[in-house]
Design an enzyme around this catalytic site. Structure first.
Site, mmCIF file in Angstrom:
data_model
loop_
_atom_site.group_PDB
_atom_site.id
_atom_site.type_symbol
_atom_site.label_atom_id
_atom_site.label_comp_id
_atom_site.label_asym_id
_atom_site.label_seq_id
_atom_site.Cartn_x
_atom_site.Cartn_y
_atom_site.Cartn_z
ATOM 1 N NE ARG A 1 -3.465 -1.799 2.311
ATOM 2 C CZ ARG A 1 -3.274 -3.331 3.152
ATOM 3 N NH1 ARG A 1 -2.022 -3.533 4.037
ATOM 4 N NH2 ARG A 1 -4.467 -5.060 3.295
ATOM 5 C CE LYS B 1 -7.786 -2.088 5.556
ATOM 6 N NZ LYS B 1 -8.833 -2.268 4.753
ATOM 7 C CG HIS C 1 -4.755 -0.337 -3.883
ATOM 8 N ND1 HIS C 1 -4.276 -0.226 -2.827
ATOM 9 C CD2 HIS C 1 -6.450 -0.747 -3.601
ATOM 10 C CE1 HIS C 1 -4.715 -0.953 -2.041
ATOM 11 N NE2 HIS C 1 -5.743 -1.551 -2.774
ATOM 12 N NE ARG D 1 -2.529 -3.900 -1.232
ATOM 13 C CZ ARG D 1 -2.370 -4.789 -0.167
ATOM 14 N NH1 ARG D 1 -0.985 -4.963 -0.382
ATOM 15 N NH2 ARG D 1 -2.863 -5.213 0.182
ATOM 16 C CG HIS E 1 -5.058 -10.084 0.505
ATOM 17 N ND1 HIS E 1 -5.501 -10.195 -0.577
ATOM 18 C CD2 HIS E 1 -5.320 -8.141 0.597
ATOM 19 C CE1 HIS E 1 -4.987 -9.239 -1.382
ATOM 20 N NE2 HIS E 1 -5.274 -7.820 -1.025
ATOM 21 C CE1 TYR F 1 -6.579 -7.259 -7.021
ATOM 22 C CE2 TYR F 1 -6.849 -8.100 -5.562
ATOM 23 C CZ TYR F 1 -6.322 -7.415 -6.076
ATOM 24 O OH TYR F 1 -6.866 -6.612 -5.369
#
Length: 283
Positions: free
Chosen positions: A143, A169, A233, A236, A259, A268
């Protein structure tokens, strides 16, 4: 006799106390974003959160500008704050629970750059420092706030490349591979008098790269390459998509990106032409 409140305590509203508890121990970037979302709603509603009704939420959401994803994210922030208020006894009713939206169309594929797009954006950037920033975003899948916060204290040299300890995060630390070529490029832009607190991607004056400056860097590079809609982003997204398409195990990509749910990572993945579940069964 109860102790008298000092001036600072007496001026803080119940809503402010609720927000402070709700945002306690969240990362700085997350707290700022959530506080801005709730602040926008409070300004629009012009009433205490305890007096908010469903009509207020619906009216505010209907007048929001921006993409569908942005509007939904802002609404999710308000709903989370209201639900927390009920759990801790600050609010009597969770009016946000009654507001449900139809599932929006998944437009993730529209925000995934091709490998050729990524190469073009990076190759057209002439400044070595800015090119390294773009390569960090793509090859490490960070990020943009994580990239700006990384210092050489977080980097560990390995025989081939290195490993970065990324504080991301959810206040979670993960270890991300730094490819050998990228490591050499980072060293090349590092100041001669570097210290452990030196940022791995510095600003133009050697100080930490500010978040706004990093966003501008990416937008200008993408626009130069004919991709004005691309953002940081998107690199990413591209990391996840390209790594999976090139055979990386989903759990490895999940760990790299941080994640919490593998389902987020597998969004993805793309089914290759001629591939299918039957190819992996014994006959």
């Amino acid at each position: 006799m109860a102790p008298a409140m000092d001036a600072k305590t007496s001026r803080i509203s119940d809503d402010d106390r609720l927000l402070n508890m709700w945002l306690h121990n969240r990362s700085g970037n997350t707290a700022r974003a959530y506080r801005a979302d709730v602040g926008s709603f409070r300004q629009w509603a012009d009433k205490p959160l305890a007096d908010v009704v469903l009509d207020d939420l619906q009216g505010w959401f209907d007048c929001l500008k921006g993409s569908d994803a942005t509007r939904r994210r802002k609404l999710a922030s308000i709903k989370s704050a209201l639900a927390f208020g009920v759990r801790v006894g600050f609010l009597d009713v969770d009016v946000g629970a009654a507001l449900r939206l139809k599932r929006g169309r998944d437009r993730l594929s529209e925000r995934i750059l091709t490998e050729e797009d990524v190469r073009r954006i990076i190759d057209m950037e002439e400044c070595p420092r800015k090119r390294v920033a773009l390569r960090v975003l793509y090859f490490m899948g960070l990020r943009i706030s994580e990239m700006c916060a990384l210092t050489w204290r977080d980097m560990t040299r390995r025989q081939q490349g290195g490993v970065a300890s990324v504080f991301g995060k959810g206040n979670k630390t993960r270890h991300v591979l730094v490819p050998a070529k990228l490591w050499k490029e980072l060293v090349a832009v590092r100041a001669d008098n570097w210290r452990p607190e030196t940022p791995i991607v510095p600003g133009h004056d050697g100080s930490p790269l500010h978040l706004r400056a990093a966003h501008r860097l990416v937008k200008r590079a993408a626009k130069r390459a004919g991709l004005p809609d691309a953002s940081a982003h998107w690199f990413r997204h591209a990391h996840a998509s390209h790594a999976l398409d090139n055979g990386a195990p989903a759990h490895v990509v999940q760990q790299t990106l941080g994640h919490s749910d593998l389902k987020t990572t597998t969004r993805y993945a793309h089914v290759r032409e001629g591939d299918g579940g039957a190819n992996y069964l014994k006959d």
